[in-house]
Motif scaffolding. Structure first.
Motif, PDB file in Angstrom:
ATOM      1  N   PHE C  33      61.219   2.150 -13.315  1.00 16.78           N
ATOM      2  CA  PHE C  33      60.033   1.324 -13.523  1.00 16.78           C
ATOM      3  C   PHE C  33      60.022   0.228 -12.474  1.00 16.78           C
ATOM      4  O   PHE C  33      61.059  -0.385 -12.206  1.00 16.78           O
ATOM      5  CB  PHE C  33      60.088   0.678 -14.908  1.00 16.78           C
ATOM      6  N   ILE C  34      58.847  -0.012 -11.887  1.00 15.52           N
ATOM      7  CA  ILE C  34      58.664  -1.163 -11.005  1.00 15.52           C
ATOM      8  C   ILE C  34      57.482  -1.964 -11.530  1.00 15.52           C
ATOM      9  O   ILE C  34      56.405  -1.408 -11.765  1.00 15.52           O
ATOM     10  CB  ILE C  34      58.398  -0.725  -9.548  1.00 15.52           C
ATOM     11  N   GLY C  35      57.713  -3.256 -11.764  1.00 12.01           N
ATOM     12  CA  GLY C  35      56.626  -4.154 -12.148  1.00 12.01           C
ATOM     13  C   GLY C  35      56.272  -5.018 -10.957  1.00 12.01           C
ATOM     14  O   GLY C  35      57.157  -5.463 -10.232  1.00 12.01           O
ATOM     15  N   GLN C  36      54.987  -5.239 -10.747  1.00 10.63           N
ATOM     16  CA  GLN C  36      54.586  -6.035  -9.581  1.00 10.63           C
ATOM     17  C   GLN C  36      53.474  -7.005  -9.922  1.00 10.63           C
ATOM     18  O   GLN C  36      52.819  -6.887 -10.954  1.00 10.63           O
ATOM     19  CB  GLN C  36      54.177  -5.125  -8.431  1.00 10.63           C
ATOM     20  N   ARG C  38      50.063  -8.473 -10.136  1.00  8.67           N
ATOM     21  CA  ARG C  38      48.690  -7.993  -9.997  1.00  8.67           C
ATOM     22  C   ARG C  38      47.856  -9.013  -9.216  1.00  8.67           C
ATOM     23  O   ARG C  38      48.156 -10.199  -9.204  1.00  8.67           O
ATOM     24  CB  ARG C  38      48.083  -7.726 -11.367  1.00  8.67           C
ATOM     25  N   LEU C  51      58.334 -17.418 -10.575  1.00 12.99           N
ATOM     26  CA  LEU C  51      59.221 -17.045 -11.675  1.00 12.99           C
ATOM     27  C   LEU C  51      60.401 -17.993 -11.752  1.00 12.99           C
ATOM     28  O   LEU C  51      61.152 -18.156 -10.792  1.00 12.99           O
ATOM     29  CB  LEU C  51      59.724 -15.619 -11.459  1.00 12.99           C
ATOM     30  N   GLU C  52      60.540 -18.588 -12.933  1.00 13.83           N
ATOM     31  CA  GLU C  52      61.670 -19.462 -13.215  1.00 13.83           C
ATOM     32  C   GLU C  52      62.579 -18.727 -14.202  1.00 13.83           C
ATOM     33  O   GLU C  52      62.129 -17.891 -14.967  1.00 13.83           O
ATOM     34  CB  GLU C  52      61.114 -20.732 -13.867  1.00 13.83           C
ATOM     35  N   HIS C  82      65.828  -8.152 -10.984  1.00 11.31           N
ATOM     36  CA  HIS C  82      64.675  -9.002 -11.316  1.00 11.31           C
ATOM     37  C   HIS C  82      64.596 -10.141 -10.318  1.00 11.31           C
ATOM     38  O   HIS C  82      65.589 -10.806 -10.051  1.00 11.31           O
ATOM     39  CB  HIS C  82      64.825  -9.557 -12.733  1.00 11.31           C
ATOM     40  N   ILE C  93      58.281  -7.331  -8.758  1.00  5.94           N
ATOM     41  CA  ILE C  93      58.982  -8.338  -9.554  1.00  5.94           C
ATOM     42  C   ILE C  93      60.285  -7.777 -10.121  1.00  5.94           C
ATOM     43  O   ILE C  93      61.314  -8.438 -10.097  1.00  5.94           O
ATOM     44  CB  ILE C  93      58.111  -8.782 -10.762  1.00  5.94           C
ATOM     45  N   VAL C  94      60.205  -6.575 -10.690  1.00  5.62           N
ATOM     46  CA  VAL C  94      61.354  -6.050 -11.420  1.00  5.62           C
ATOM     47  C   VAL C  94      61.505  -4.560 -11.165  1.00  5.62           C
ATOM     48  O   VAL C  94      60.514  -3.827 -11.041  1.00  5.62           O
ATOM     49  CB  VAL C  94      61.216  -6.338 -12.939  1.00  5.62           C
ATOM     50  N   MET C 114      62.928  -2.309 -20.482  1.00 13.03           N
ATOM     51  CA  MET C 114      61.765  -3.121 -20.113  1.00 13.03           C
ATOM     52  C   MET C 114      61.190  -3.858 -21.319  1.00 13.03           C
ATOM     53  O   MET C 114      60.850  -5.036 -21.235  1.00 13.03           O
ATOM     54  CB  MET C 114      60.675  -2.251 -19.475  1.00 13.03           C
ATOM     55  N   LYS C 118      61.304  -7.967 -21.566  1.00 12.87           N
ATOM     56  CA  LYS C 118      60.047  -8.728 -21.653  1.00 12.87           C
ATOM     57  C   LYS C 118      60.078  -9.802 -22.739  1.00 12.87           C
ATOM     58  O   LYS C 118      59.357 -10.801 -22.639  1.00 12.87           O
ATOM     59  CB  LYS C 118      58.895  -7.760 -21.973  1.00 12.87           C
ATOM     60  N   PHE C 123      62.992 -15.464 -18.604  1.00 16.61           N
ATOM     61  CA  PHE C 123      62.185 -15.631 -17.394  1.00 16.61           C
ATOM     62  C   PHE C 123      60.834 -16.188 -17.833  1.00 16.61           C
ATOM     63  O   PHE C 123      60.332 -15.848 -18.908  1.00 16.61           O
ATOM     64  CB  PHE C 123      61.912 -14.277 -16.723  1.00 16.61           C
ATOM     65  N   TRP C 124      60.248 -17.012 -16.972  1.00 21.85           N
ATOM     66  CA  TRP C 124      58.902 -17.541 -17.250  1.00 21.85           C
ATOM     67  C   TRP C 124      58.066 -17.463 -15.990  1.00 21.85           C
ATOM     68  O   TRP C 124      58.545 -17.773 -14.895  1.00 21.85           O
ATOM     69  CB  TRP C 124      58.973 -18.986 -17.741  1.00 21.85           C
ATOM     70  N   LYS C 125      56.791 -17.094 -16.185  1.00 21.30           N
ATOM     71  CA  LYS C 125      55.873 -16.925 -15.056  1.00 21.30           C
ATOM     72  C   LYS C 125      54.826 -18.019 -15.031  1.00 21.30           C
ATOM     73  O   LYS C 125      54.165 -18.270 -16.035  1.00 21.30           O
ATOM     74  CB  LYS C 125      55.119 -15.597 -15.188  1.00 21.30           C
TER      75      LYS C 125
END
Lengths: 150, 82, 150, 82
Positions: C33-36, C38, C51-52, C82, C93-94, C114, C118, C123-125
């Motif tokens: 899986f790749i998250g990116q 948007r 991302l913190e 990550h 992202i991940v 995943m 989540k 992590f915080w965005k």
């Protein structure tokens, strides 16, 4: 929706496929599956795996699965690449990749495509081991997995 | 006369890629299977093991399906790709 | 079981990870899986995503998830990578990758990792749009997805 | 005296990365939350919105958990990674 569908002797550039899957501006999730030849099967060392298919039907079935996946989930791009011919242990056989805005649709669609491909697409595997050649049997768990989507 | 394509273990068991079948069309898939099984024991065995699939014009069909003149018909074992 | 776990500013060489995931002789299936980021979110154009994380806790949580996945499924290798810091639209992202003998375990484990990441990994965005900055809210559907494994 | 680490929107709302808290230990997480909320409205708001998580020694814990001398305590909003 855009898609790439190939049945071929060669493998593909996986990094290039991932780049293509993810390049759409709405894509937030890319899921992909790679199936490869295991070195052992049913306790025997595998020397080679030969994949045969029914060319006129294969693309027909795979295109149908792509259409079904598009109707069920909001997908952005799909790649299906399946090899035929004689492969060696460790060689990749199939690549299925899906991009979507969110991960739930991408995971579901990739798994749907693999489960249905396993039971509907006309490919057959013949294994060569030290004991000779044997055609692989279909697994009932694959039938169950495919039926779970109906 | 019609031709039936064979694949994988069925092709090897029968020893031919194509079977020429002398049957009056249209006919049901069930009748076609029976007709071929009478002449080819390996087809009969596959059929009794529920290990025989039939595709007409590249779609898997059931026993009730009607085969017409000009259809592309294929017999094969359960698929094992992926 | 072997695994690779990283939290870093940089991205990784995806092809190298896939090669590592698949190189074990028993591996028949690799799911990743790749998250990116948007380009649009909540109808606004995204200019940047920052991302913190809580470093001492992040690896602790992710290692715990890897252990849980190992206990639930017969896995061969796992990769979790990550990113943190400021990313741009389209940036990955991940990366979560899993190899197993068969696809069912690989699909399940990748999705489990995943879904749990989540809702459990700290992590915080924070999104930057033309309207300014905003911290993203947790989504209730992510809670539901994570709870579905319990 | 103990320190509580703050992250993300809570850190920004309070304006500090660390809060020095004057509370007798051991104490329950619930008491610690209440103590801090009394002094920091943004913590009170997060708490009433169920948007406040507490980790002790890098594990998320519930209100009943007992905070001991020397524990690492952190307050943060629901996580949004991945």
């Amino acid at each position: 929706m855009a898609n790439r569908l190939n049945v071929a002797h060669h493998w593909l550039d996986v990094a290039e496929q991932l780049a293509w899957l993810s390049e759409d501006s709405a894509a937030g999730a890319v899921v992909n599956f790679i199936g490869q030849v295991r070195r052992q099967n049913l306790d025997d060392d595998v020397a080679a795996l030969t994949l045969e298919h029914y060319p006129a039907m294969t693309k027909h079935v795979l295109n149908g699965l792509i259409e079904q996946a598009e109707q069920r989930w909001p997908l952005i791009r799909i790649v299906i690449h399946h090899r035929v011919g004689t492969l060696r242990p460790g060689d990749p056989i199939v690549f299925v990749g899906v991009s979507s805005a969110h991960r739930d649709a991408a995971f579901d669609a990739a798994r749907f495509l693999m489960d249905k491909l396993k039971t509907q697409a006309p490919f057959w595997k013949k294994e060569t081991t030290s004991d000779g050649e044997r055609w692989l049997d279909a697994r009932s768990c694959d039938e169950d997995a495919a039926a779970s989507w109906d | 006369m019609m031709n039936v394509l064979l694949f994988a273990s069925l092709r090897e068991a029968v020893g031919q890629e194509t079977l020429a079948v002398d049957i009056a069309l249209p006919c049901r898939v069930e009748a076609l299977k029976q007709h071929i099984a009478d002449q080819h024991p390996s087809i009969a065995t596959a059929q009794s093991n529920q290990a025989l699939l039939v595709a007409v014009n590249q779609m898997i069909v059931g026993n009730e399906h009607q085969v017409e003149e000009g259809d592309e018909v294929a017999f094969f074992p359960p698929v094992t790709g992926g």
